[in-house]
Design a protein around this motif. Structure first.
Motif, PDB file in Angstrom:
ATOM      1  N   VAL A   1       0.865  -1.176   0.000  1.00  0.00           N
ATOM      2  CA  VAL A   1       0.000   0.000   0.000  1.00  0.00           C
ATOM      3  C   VAL A   1       0.901   1.225   0.000  1.00  0.00           C
ATOM      4  CG1 VAL A   1      -1.729   1.301   1.283  1.00  0.00           C
ATOM      5  CG2 VAL A   1      -1.797  -1.193   1.291  1.00  0.00           C
ATOM      6  N   ALA A   2       0.583   2.225  -0.795  1.00  0.00           N
ATOM      7  CA  ALA A   2       1.420   3.417  -0.919  1.00  0.00           C
ATOM      8  C   ALA A   2       1.176   4.409   0.205  1.00  0.00           C
ATOM      9  CB  ALA A   2       1.158   4.088  -2.263  1.00  0.00           C
ATOM     10  N   ASN A   3       2.136   5.288   0.388  1.00  0.00           N
ATOM     11  CA  ASN A   3       2.037   6.362   1.366  1.00  0.00           C
ATOM     12  C   ASN A   3       0.780   7.199   1.123  1.00  0.00           C
ATOM     13  OD1 ASN A   3       3.016   8.223   3.409  1.00  0.00           O
ATOM     14  ND2 ASN A   3       3.513   9.602   1.731  1.00  0.00           N
ATOM     15  N   GLY A   4       0.110   7.570   2.205  1.00  0.00           N
ATOM     16  CA  GLY A   4      -1.055   8.438   2.120  1.00  0.00           C
ATOM     17  C   GLY A   4      -2.369   7.724   1.895  1.00  0.00           C
ATOM     18  N   ALA A   5      -2.346   6.400   1.839  1.00  0.00           N
ATOM     19  CA  ALA A   5      -3.573   5.653   1.546  1.00  0.00           C
ATOM     20  C   ALA A   5      -4.560   5.733   2.710  1.00  0.00           C
ATOM     21  CB  ALA A   5      -3.237   4.186   1.271  1.00  0.00           C
ATOM     22  N   VAL A   6      -5.842   5.719   2.360  1.00  0.00           N
ATOM     23  CA  VAL A   6      -6.924   5.563   3.337  1.00  0.00           C
ATOM     24  C   VAL A   6      -7.440   4.138   3.166  1.00  0.00           C
ATOM     25  CG1 VAL A   6      -9.165   6.364   4.122  1.00  0.00           C
ATOM     26  CG2 VAL A   6      -7.510   8.007   3.175  1.00  0.00           C
TER      27      VAL A   6
ATOM     28  N   PRO B   1       8.678   9.749   5.808  1.00  0.00           N
ATOM     29  CA  PRO B   1       7.655   9.067   6.623  1.00  0.00           C
ATOM     30  C   PRO B   1       6.625   8.355   5.761  1.00  0.00           C
ATOM     31  CG  PRO B   1       7.993  11.334   7.368  1.00  0.00           C
ATOM     32  CD  PRO B   1       8.699  11.200   6.055  1.00  0.00           C
ATOM     33  N   LEU B   2       6.074   7.315   6.322  1.00  0.00           N
ATOM     34  CA  LEU B   2       4.967   6.559   5.710  1.00  0.00           C
ATOM     35  C   LEU B   2       3.730   6.811   6.546  1.00  0.00           C
ATOM     36  CD1 LEU B   2       3.686   4.352   3.882  1.00  0.00           C
ATOM     37  CD2 LEU B   2       4.658   2.654   5.451  1.00  0.00           C
ATOM     38  N   THR B   3       2.700   7.402   5.933  1.00  0.00           N
ATOM     39  CA  THR B   3       1.486   7.742   6.663  1.00  0.00           C
ATOM     40  C   THR B   3       0.280   7.063   6.020  1.00  0.00           C
ATOM     41  OG1 THR B   3       2.411   9.897   7.254  1.00  0.00           O
ATOM     42  CG2 THR B   3       0.032   9.629   7.482  1.00  0.00           C
ATOM     43  N   LEU B   4      -0.609   6.544   6.822  1.00  0.00           N
ATOM     44  CA  LEU B   4      -1.849   5.954   6.322  1.00  0.00           C
ATOM     45  C   LEU B   4      -2.928   6.140   7.370  1.00  0.00           C
ATOM     46  CD1 LEU B   4      -2.004   2.240   7.054  1.00  0.00           C
ATOM     47  CD2 LEU B   4       0.241   3.283   6.989  1.00  0.00           C
ATOM     48  N   SER B   5      -4.162   6.036   6.938  1.00  0.00           N
ATOM     49  CA  SER B   5      -5.292   6.165   7.862  1.00  0.00           C
ATOM     50  C   SER B   5      -6.301   5.081   7.544  1.00  0.00           C
ATOM     51  CB  SER B   5      -5.919   7.554   7.763  1.00  0.00           C
ATOM     52  OG  SER B   5      -6.341   7.825   6.437  1.00  0.00           O
ATOM     53  N   PHE B   6      -7.231   4.896   8.503  1.00  0.00           N
ATOM     54  CA  PHE B   6      -8.228   3.841   8.388  1.00  0.00           C
ATOM     55  C   PHE B   6      -9.615   4.459   8.373  1.00  0.00           C
ATOM     56  CE2 PHE B   6      -4.469   1.726   9.753  1.00  0.00           C
ATOM     57  CZ  PHE B   6      -4.527   0.487   9.138  1.00  0.00           C
ATOM     58  N   ALA B   7     -10.397   4.082   7.389  1.00  0.00           N
ATOM     59  CA  ALA B   7     -11.750   4.618   7.248  1.00  0.00           C
ATOM     60  C   ALA B   7     -12.604   4.227   8.437  1.00  0.00           C
ATOM     61  CB  ALA B   7     -12.371   4.105   5.952  1.00  0.00           C
ATOM     62  N   THR B   8     -13.566   5.082   8.759  1.00  0.00           N
ATOM     63  CA  THR B   8     -14.480   4.788   9.871  1.00  0.00           C
ATOM     64  C   THR B   8     -15.590   3.872   9.390  1.00  0.00           C
ATOM     65  OG1 THR B   8     -15.699   6.799   9.344  1.00  0.00           O
ATOM     66  CG2 THR B   8     -13.988   6.944  11.036  1.00  0.00           C
TER      67      THR B   8
ATOM     68  N   GLY C   1       0.807  -2.484  18.996  1.00  0.00           N
ATOM     69  CA  GLY C   1      -0.465  -2.266  19.670  1.00  0.00           C
ATOM     70  C   GLY C   1      -1.592  -2.057  18.696  1.00  0.00           C
ATOM     71  N   PRO C   2      -2.803  -1.817  19.214  1.00  0.00           N
ATOM     72  CA  PRO C   2      -4.000  -1.790  18.374  1.00  0.00           C
ATOM     73  C   PRO C   2      -4.173  -0.495  17.589  1.00  0.00           C
ATOM     74  CG  PRO C   2      -4.590  -1.389  20.654  1.00  0.00           C
ATOM     75  CD  PRO C   2      -3.128  -1.718  20.655  1.00  0.00           C
ATOM     76  N   ILE C   3      -4.840  -0.634  16.449  1.00  0.00           N
ATOM     77  CA  ILE C   3      -5.278   0.489  15.619  1.00  0.00           C
ATOM     78  C   ILE C   3      -6.796   0.416  15.534  1.00  0.00           C
ATOM     79  CG2 ILE C   3      -5.131   1.615  13.362  1.00  0.00           C
ATOM     80  CD1 ILE C   3      -2.582  -0.098  12.882  1.00  0.00           C
ATOM     81  N   ARG C   4      -7.446   1.575  15.670  1.00  0.00           N
ATOM     82  CA  ARG C   4      -8.903   1.636  15.598  1.00  0.00           C
ATOM     83  C   ARG C   4      -9.336   2.321  14.300  1.00  0.00           C
ATOM     84  NH1 ARG C   4      -9.267  -2.172  19.253  1.00  0.00           N
ATOM     85  NH2 ARG C   4      -8.533  -1.537  21.330  1.00  0.00           N
ATOM     86  N   LYS C   5     -10.583   2.143  13.943  1.00  0.00           N
ATOM     87  CA  LYS C   5     -11.149   2.836  12.789  1.00  0.00           C
ATOM     88  C   LYS C   5     -10.999   4.347  12.960  1.00  0.00           C
ATOM     89  CE  LYS C   5     -14.616  -0.698  11.745  1.00  0.00           C
ATOM     90  NZ  LYS C   5     -16.064  -1.010  11.633  1.00  0.00           N
ATOM     91  N   GLY C   6     -10.649   5.028  11.877  1.00  0.00           N
ATOM     92  CA  GLY C   6     -10.517   6.477  11.906  1.00  0.00           C
ATOM     93  C   GLY C   6      -9.159   6.984  12.338  1.00  0.00           C
TER      94      GLY C   6
ATOM     95  N   VAL D   1       0.512   6.725  16.462  1.00  0.00           N
ATOM     96  CA  VAL D   1      -0.893   6.616  16.104  1.00  0.00           C
ATOM     97  C   VAL D   1      -1.593   7.874  16.613  1.00  0.00           C
ATOM     98  CG1 VAL D   1      -3.034   5.304  16.373  1.00  0.00           C
ATOM     99  CG2 VAL D   1      -0.847   4.097  16.195  1.00  0.00           C
ATOM    100  N   ASP D   2      -2.207   8.629  15.706  1.00  0.00           N
ATOM    101  CA  ASP D   2      -2.835   9.909  16.044  1.00  0.00           C
ATOM    102  C   ASP D   2      -1.874  10.816  16.810  1.00  0.00           C
ATOM    103  OD1 ASP D   2      -5.151   9.211  14.770  1.00  0.00           O
ATOM    104  OD2 ASP D   2      -6.266   8.711  16.597  1.00  0.00           O
TER     105      ASP D   2
END
Length: 225
Positions: A60-65, A218-225, A201-206, A156-157
Motif C-alpha cells: 500500500v502506498a504512502n497516504g492511503a486511506v 515518513p509513511l502515513t496511512l489512515s483507516f476509514a471509519t 499495539g492496536p489500531i482503531r477505525k478512523g 498513532v494519532d
C-alpha cells in the motif's frame, strides 16, 4: 467462457524516479528485536530467524486511506525496515547478500492479532493473520544499502507507540538475506520486512498511523471509519 485475466504486477515508488519497483514476493522476519520477542512471550536469545509471507499485492502506498480489515477486533501495527532485492540466488553469503540489495524503506506489517493468537493456540498457519489485503504498507524506496543503525518509530494519532534503533536487530540485514536464501531461491523484486521493535499495539477505525525510519520519508496511512 471467461477470457484470460490481464493482471498488473504490484509496484512501489522509488525516490527521485518516475520508475517503479516491481514486487515479486514479500517475506517477513518474525521477532527480530529482543524487546519485541519478550513482549510476545518468546526468548530473545539468538535463535535462527523464522519467516512468513504476504502476497505481493498487499503493498500500500504512502497516504492511503484503508478500509478496516474484516474478521478482526484487534488490528496491530508493526513498523519495520523493508529491503528490496535487485538480484537473488541461493545459499548466499552475507557479503553476496549485500550485493543483492536494490534499496530500502520503511514499512508496516499489519497484523490481525486475534487471528494470530487463535492460529498459534491451534498450531495453525498465520496466513490469514498476516497475509490479508492491504497488510503491507510500504514507503518509497531509497536506492542503496540500508543503514545498520538509526531511529525507527511509529505513532498513532500523534502518540508515539514504537521507538527503537535498527542496531537493535538480532539478525542483521545481510544475515537475514543469507539465511532466507537457504530456504528459497531469492529473485529480483523480492521484498523483506526485517522485524519490529517493541510497542506493537492496536489500531482503531478512523486513526492515522505514521511510520518513520531515520533517513527515509515518513509513511502515513489512515483507516476509514
Amino acid at each position: 467462457m471467461h477470457s484470460i485475466p490481464n493482471i498488473a504486477v504490484p509496484t512501489i515508488a522509488i525516490e527521485g524516479s518516475d520508475a517503479r519497483f516491481p514486487v515479486r514476493r514479500i517475506f517477513c522476519v518474525g521477532q527480530n528485536y529482543a524487546d519485541h520477542a519478550r513482549e510476545m512471550g518468546s526468548d530473545p536469545d539468538r535463535a535462527p530467524p523464522f519467516f512468513f509471507t504476504k502476497p505481493a499485492d498487499a503493498v500500500v502506498a504512502n497516504g492511503a486511506v484503508l478500509p478496516f480489515p474484516p474478521r478482526t477486533d484487534n488490528l496491530h501495527h508493526e513498523v519495520e525496515l523493508v529491503v528490496a532485492l535487485a538480484s537473488g540466488g541461493s545459499d548466499l553469503s552475507p557479503d553476496e547478500a549485500v550485493q543483492a540489495v536494490f534499496g530500502w524503506t520503511v514499512g508496516i506489517d499489519l497484523t490481525r492479532r486475534d487471528l494470530q493468537a487463535e492460529a498459534k493456540k491451534a498450531g495453525r498457519p498465520w496466513d490469514m493473520a498476516k497475509g490479508f489485503d492491504h497488510s503491507a504498507p510500504t514507503g518509497s524506496l531509497l536506492r542503496g544499502t540500508p543503514p545498520a543503525k538509526g531511529a525507527i518509530r511509529l505513532s498513532v494519532d500523534g502518540e508515539q507507540r514504537q521507538s527503537g534503533d535498527l542496531s537493535e536487530m538480532i539478525w542483521t540485514v545481510p544475515e537475514i538475506i543469507a539465511t532466507l536464501s537457504t530456504f528459497v531461491v531469492l529473485a529480483p523484486g523480492d521484498l523483506i520486512f526485517t522485524g519490529t521493535p517493541s510497542g506493537v499495539g492496536p489500531i482503531r477505525k478512523g486513526q492515522v498511523v505514521e511510520a518513520v525510519i531515520e533517513g527515509a520519508a515518513p509513511l502515513t496511512l489512515s483507516f476509514a471509519t
